[in-house]
Motif scaffolding. Structure first.
Motif, mmCIF file in Angstrom:
data_model
loop_
_atom_site.group_PDB
_atom_site.id
_atom_site.type_symbol
_atom_site.label_atom_id
_atom_site.label_comp_id
_atom_site.label_asym_id
_atom_site.label_seq_id
_atom_site.Cartn_x
_atom_site.Cartn_y
_atom_site.Cartn_z
ATOM 1 N N UNK B 167 0.794 -0.781 -0.171
ATOM 2 C CA UNK B 167 -0.188 0.205 0.291
ATOM 3 C C UNK B 167 1.100 1.338 -0.099
ATOM 4 N N UNK B 168 0.470 2.543 -1.053
ATOM 5 C CA UNK B 168 1.412 3.151 -0.648
ATOM 6 C C UNK B 168 1.319 4.629 0.514
ATOM 7 N N UNK B 169 2.190 5.162 0.418
ATOM 8 C CA UNK B 169 1.889 6.280 1.846
ATOM 9 C C UNK B 169 1.218 6.863 1.767
ATOM 10 N N UNK B 170 0.305 7.497 2.749
ATOM 11 C CA UNK B 170 -0.998 8.296 2.934
ATOM 12 C C UNK B 170 -0.301 9.816 2.480
ATOM 13 N N UNK B 172 -1.069 12.505 2.620
ATOM 14 C CA UNK B 172 -0.985 13.509 3.949
ATOM 15 C C UNK B 172 0.261 13.992 4.570
ATOM 16 N N UNK B 173 0.547 12.413 5.463
ATOM 17 C CA UNK B 173 1.641 12.310 5.729
ATOM 18 C C UNK B 173 2.767 12.225 4.741
ATOM 19 N N UNK B 174 3.001 12.089 3.790
ATOM 20 C CA UNK B 174 3.805 12.191 3.339
ATOM 21 C C UNK B 174 4.205 13.981 2.798
ATOM 22 N N UNK B 176 3.411 16.363 4.799
ATOM 23 C CA UNK B 176 3.866 16.706 5.709
ATOM 24 C C UNK B 176 5.105 16.871 6.134
ATOM 25 N N UNK B 177 5.738 15.502 5.791
ATOM 26 C CA UNK B 177 6.959 14.566 6.368
ATOM 27 C C UNK B 177 8.403 15.598 5.160
ATOM 28 N N UNK B 180 8.747 18.419 6.531
ATOM 29 C CA UNK B 180 9.321 18.553 8.013
ATOM 30 C C UNK B 180 10.721 18.164 7.626
ATOM 31 N N UNK B 181 10.673 17.480 6.922
ATOM 32 C CA UNK B 181 12.281 17.161 6.729
ATOM 33 C C UNK B 181 13.000 17.669 5.662
ATOM 34 N N UNK B 208 13.133 10.478 -0.085
ATOM 35 C CA UNK B 208 11.785 11.250 -0.048
ATOM 36 C C UNK B 208 10.983 10.381 -1.118
#
Lengths: 237, 237
Positions: B167-170, B172-174, B176-177, B180-181, B208
């Motif tokens: 499953x792909x990464x969400x 929204x999380x991606x 903001x991640x 963030x970085x 990323x």
């Protein structure tokens, strides 16, 4: 120590924790510098005189919040790492430990991030030492994942060299990128929202681990194709 | 407009930029709330009366810094995106644009991050709108990479389904991640150190993109193997 003294200590600790927790919330809301002891007195219902029974100054409150956070997160990490030797599993534990801790303490996380420089002298030095210790721990865990990944690629490819594009991500960048993606959550994440803490941990872990371990060519930057460089905002107008 | 009026405007703009740049540096060093107009007067060599010729208040200075930053980074992004249609190349442009801009403006970056809540009313609303616009842009670029990746995986695997672990990464999380970085760099990165801005961009992009596009099984979290959950720092003592 008698049972009575123990009970007193515990009541003292509980009250101190209530004060620290409320202080962290107010510092996070309106910044350390804009908060007065009177604000904290109002929020906790503890009189000003009572507050000074628990701490010498507003700065000591800030110190106790920061010291307690780093102390607790590091202690929990060491406990959980003891039973695990696999590098990837250890990195998962690190990410889970950090995120689950700070998702439950987002005000404290914001204070750690925004008020690191508000402490002076020995208090600042003490917290900085804790922070360096924690960062070194993270860096070592990340390095070990990288070493294990390199080791599992032996014997080397036919031409004896990794492809140029297959170079690993720099460990320093990876360490701070991971802290960045985790620590940024206080800006957007709502622990009571539809994304649970365990889903957050799962997504961040997959994003970081895949990125860090991948050698996929699609993800390499073609040299010369980018315009990377310094762009000073003010001088470019 | 006559040449003389133009020259005057330009001198005005240059002086204003000098004031904004110095203000950003001082706000970043000692926080907005702890900075007085007198501090800014001292740092710029512009008299207090002179400062009020360029801005109505300290709050207006903070607004101009934030508005100018988001405006410039968004404008440069749109210009650079115009000539590119490939989703991955567009994401590279986004990362390069953001990092090269803020690596050259780290004081401004810290002010954007720490003093977002120090503006009130319309000024706050204006900057928040810009920020939402920029975040939406990033999210769309990231979504398009994901859509392209899914499209390139057709036809589906033999059993007609992606593996559960794939499953792909969400999104929204991606999103903001990634912010963030990138935004965390003001805590550790020294543009004059041994890691150049283009090396920083290269490493963050690879980390990323590989993470976001990878479906590697080693990077998935085995359910039930982690202790994810809420760990309140104060109540767990």
């Amino acid at each position: 120590m008698t049972a009575t003294v123990k009970a007193d200590l515990s009541r003292y600790d509980q009250k101190l924790e209530l004060i620290l927790r409320a202080s962290a919330r107010i510092f996070a809301e309106k910044s350390y510098h804009s908060t007065s002891m009177r604000d904290i007195s109002r929020a906790t219902g503890v009189s000003l005189a009572g507050l000074y029974h628990y701490c010498k100054s507003k700065e000591e409150l800030l110190f106790l919040i920061q010291d307690h956070c780093f102390g607790r997160v590091l202690q929990r990490l060491e406990e959980r790492l003891q039973s695990e030797s696999d590098p990837i599993a250890r990195l998962r534990i690190f990410i889970d430990n950090h995120l689950s801790f700070f998702a439950a303490n987002m005000a404290e996380m914001k204070v750690l991030s925004h008020e690191a420089e508000s402490l002076g002298g020995d208090l600042h030095e003490h917290v900085s030492t804790r922070k360096r210790q924690y960062t070194r721990r993270a860096r070592k865990i990340i390095s070990e994942v990288q070493q294990a990944a390199v080791a599992s690629q032996h014997p080397p490819r036919r031409n004896g060299q990794l492809k140029k594009n297959a170079r690993p991500v720099d460990t320093t960048v990876a360490t701070y990128a991971l802290f960045g993606m985790m620590n940024w959550i206080y800006n957007w994440y709502d622990p009571r929202g539809k994304l649970s803490v365990s889903q957050l941990v799962d997504n961040i872990t997959r994003l970081f681990l895949s990125g860090f371990l991948s050698r996929a060519e699609h993800a390499t930057v073609q040299e010369g194709s980018e315009q990377a460089g310094m762009v000073n905002i003010w001088r470019s107008a």
